[in-house]
Write an enzyme that holds these catalytic residues in place. Structure first.
Site, short mmCIF file in Angstrom:
data_model
loop_
_atom_site.label_atom_id
_atom_site.label_comp_id
_atom_site.label_asym_id
_atom_site.label_seq_id
_atom_site.Cartn_x
_atom_site.Cartn_y
_atom_site.Cartn_z
N GLU A 75 0.86 -1.19 0.00
CA GLU A 75 0.00 0.00 0.00
C GLU A 75 0.89 1.23 0.00
O GLU A 75 1.85 1.32 0.77
CB GLU A 75 -0.88 -0.03 1.25
N GLY A 132 -13.73 0.54 -1.35
CA GLY A 132 -12.33 0.38 -1.77
C GLY A 132 -12.09 -0.86 -2.61
O GLY A 132 -10.99 -1.39 -2.65
N TYR A 175 -2.66 12.91 1.13
CA TYR A 175 -2.09 11.94 0.19
C TYR A 175 -0.85 12.55 -0.48
O TYR A 175 0.22 11.95 -0.51
CB TYR A 175 -3.16 11.58 -0.84
N ASP A 231 -5.99 -0.96 -10.23
CA ASP A 231 -7.38 -1.42 -10.21
C ASP A 231 -7.80 -2.01 -11.55
O ASP A 231 -8.35 -3.11 -11.63
CB ASP A 231 -8.32 -0.27 -9.82
N THR A 270 2.88 1.84 -2.22
CA THR A 270 4.15 1.42 -2.82
C THR A 270 4.24 1.84 -4.28
O THR A 270 5.34 2.03 -4.80
CB THR A 270 4.30 -0.12 -2.76
N ASP A 271 3.09 1.99 -4.95
CA ASP A 271 3.11 2.19 -6.41
C ASP A 271 3.92 3.43 -6.79
O ASP A 271 4.80 3.37 -7.64
CB ASP A 271 1.69 2.24 -6.99
N SER A 280 -15.11 -0.35 -7.83
CA SER A 280 -16.27 -0.55 -8.70
C SER A 280 -16.11 0.21 -10.01
O SER A 280 -16.54 -0.25 -11.06
CB SER A 280 -17.54 -0.10 -7.98
#
Length: 382
Positions: A32, A121, A219, A169, A34-35, A124
């Site tokens: 999490e 989360g 963020y 996603d 990490t991207d 969708s």
């Protein structure tokens, strides 16, 4: 997933039968934040998603009906035809992104429905994009490969829905494979399947029902912390572009040159990258106890070092420990949402009952429970 309701509604609205397509939502076992730090993520497609029936209608208009919202939208396929309804932006955006890449589309009818809970989360929106990307690619013989479909979904978010998301996603939704998680490097799109056969365990999400509005500022502040730490390390180690290239020893060398906050954030990011590597090794050996320990360590890091947890999520994590759950952590960017839990089957009922009762007693509302299975990605159903 209720195929009957979709089929009946399609017949009622459009007097015909189309083809059914399905794309799943996803979970991320570990990895999490990490991207953007140059590390990998470890998502898997789940058995909940978006189902759509689709049929070309011989016009230049898309006629779309959302069964869940009981709302209808009709729109053309040119840039100026963007529909008013926000849910329709996803379908319109996919069509436009495909056209920008040379696809020849025409009008079609569609009815769709989902059992991916909104705001939990589970992505969708990516499931919706993947369903239409996969379906239209097949129906109109566009010839896009799976990686292009992933990018079409991502660009739909960027250009038509106002969300500057990464690729995890959409990638999980398109590339999902039953019995496997996907170790994915988000910056290169390199990936490998990692076996996931948790015999004797169940995977369950416990939704704290606190919305995770991914507020930009906290963020972005964390991202900037990580970038500053990586830049400080790069002075001594020019090969380090992102924290995924660094280790804790390198970070220690610059501890006195960066703020305490940047040091904490960077510690989490470097440890999380390593945890993901260790977890993949443990999964290949079928060592779910080590997997569970790493999942708990991620929660601790996200709560205490990265500081993106909430009182509710920490409370659910504590209950999981008390109930003998093998691994539990906050899943997603933070500031609300779910915990993901790896639960021994013989402790499952007790854990769910305890979590629901204690959470309700403390916060005055019941958490939502979503059992999930790791499943296949986007596909045609009939």
């Amino acid at each position: 997933m209720d195929t009957t309701a979709v089929r009946n509604t399609f017949k009622e609205k459009f007097g015909a039968e189309g083809i059914l397509y399905f794309s799943p939502g996803r979970v991320n076992l570990i990895g999490e934040h990490t991207d953007y730090n140059g590390g990998c993520v470890l998502p898997g497609a789940i058995d909940k998603g978006i189902l759509a029936e689709i049929k070309p209608n011989g016009t230049d208009k898309v006629r779309a009906y959302s069964l869940d919202l009981q709302d209808y939208a009709e729109f053309g396929l040119n840039e100026e035809d963007k529909p008013k309804a926000s849910w329709a932006h996803y379908i319109f955006g996919v069509c436009r992104e495909m056209q920008k890449r040379g696809a020849k589309l025409s009008g079609f009818d569609t009815v769709f429905s989902g059992d991916v809970p909104l705001g939990a989360g589970l992505s969708s929106s990516a499931a919706l994009e993947s369903t239409f990307g996969f379906a239209l690619n097949e129906i109109y013989n566009c010839g896009f490969d799976k990686k292009e479909l992933v990018l079409i979904g991502q660009k739909t978010e960027h250009n038509y829905c106002g969300v500057n998301c990464g690729i995890m996603d959409q990638f999980a939704s398109i590339f999902g494979k039953e019995g496997n998680l996907i170790r994915l490097d988000c910056s290169t799109m390199e990936y490998e399947y990692v076996p996931f056969h948790p015999q004797g365990y169940k995977v369950v999400l416990v939704d704290s029902v606190t919305k995770h509005e991914l507020v930009d500022s906290p963020y972005n502040k964390r991202r900037q912390s990580c970038e500053r730490a990586a830049a400080a390390i790069a002075v001594n180690h020019p090969q380090v572009k992102l924290l995924g290239d660094a280790d804790l020893e390198m970070l220690e060398e610059v501890k006195g040159k960066i703020s305490e906050e940047d040091y904490m954030r960077a510690t989490y990011a470097i440890q999380e990258n390593q945890r993901l590597v260790d977890t993949c090794e443990a999964l290949k050996k079928g060592d779910y106890e080590t997997v569970g320990k790493n999942i708990y360590a991620t929660h601790h890091g996200m709560s205490k070092l990265y500081e993106v947890s909430t009182i509710e999520l920490d409370f659910l994590n504590d209950i999981a420990k008390e109930c003998g759950v093998t691994g539990s952590r906050i899943m997603g960017g933070g500031f609300g949402g779910c915990t993901i839990n790896l639960v021994p089957e013989d402790k499952y009922d007790h854990f769910i009952e305890t979590a629901v009762a204690k959470f309700k007693e403390k916060f005055g509302k019941e958490p939502k429970i979503y059992p999930v299975k790791i499943s296949d990605g986007a596909r045609r159903l009939n």
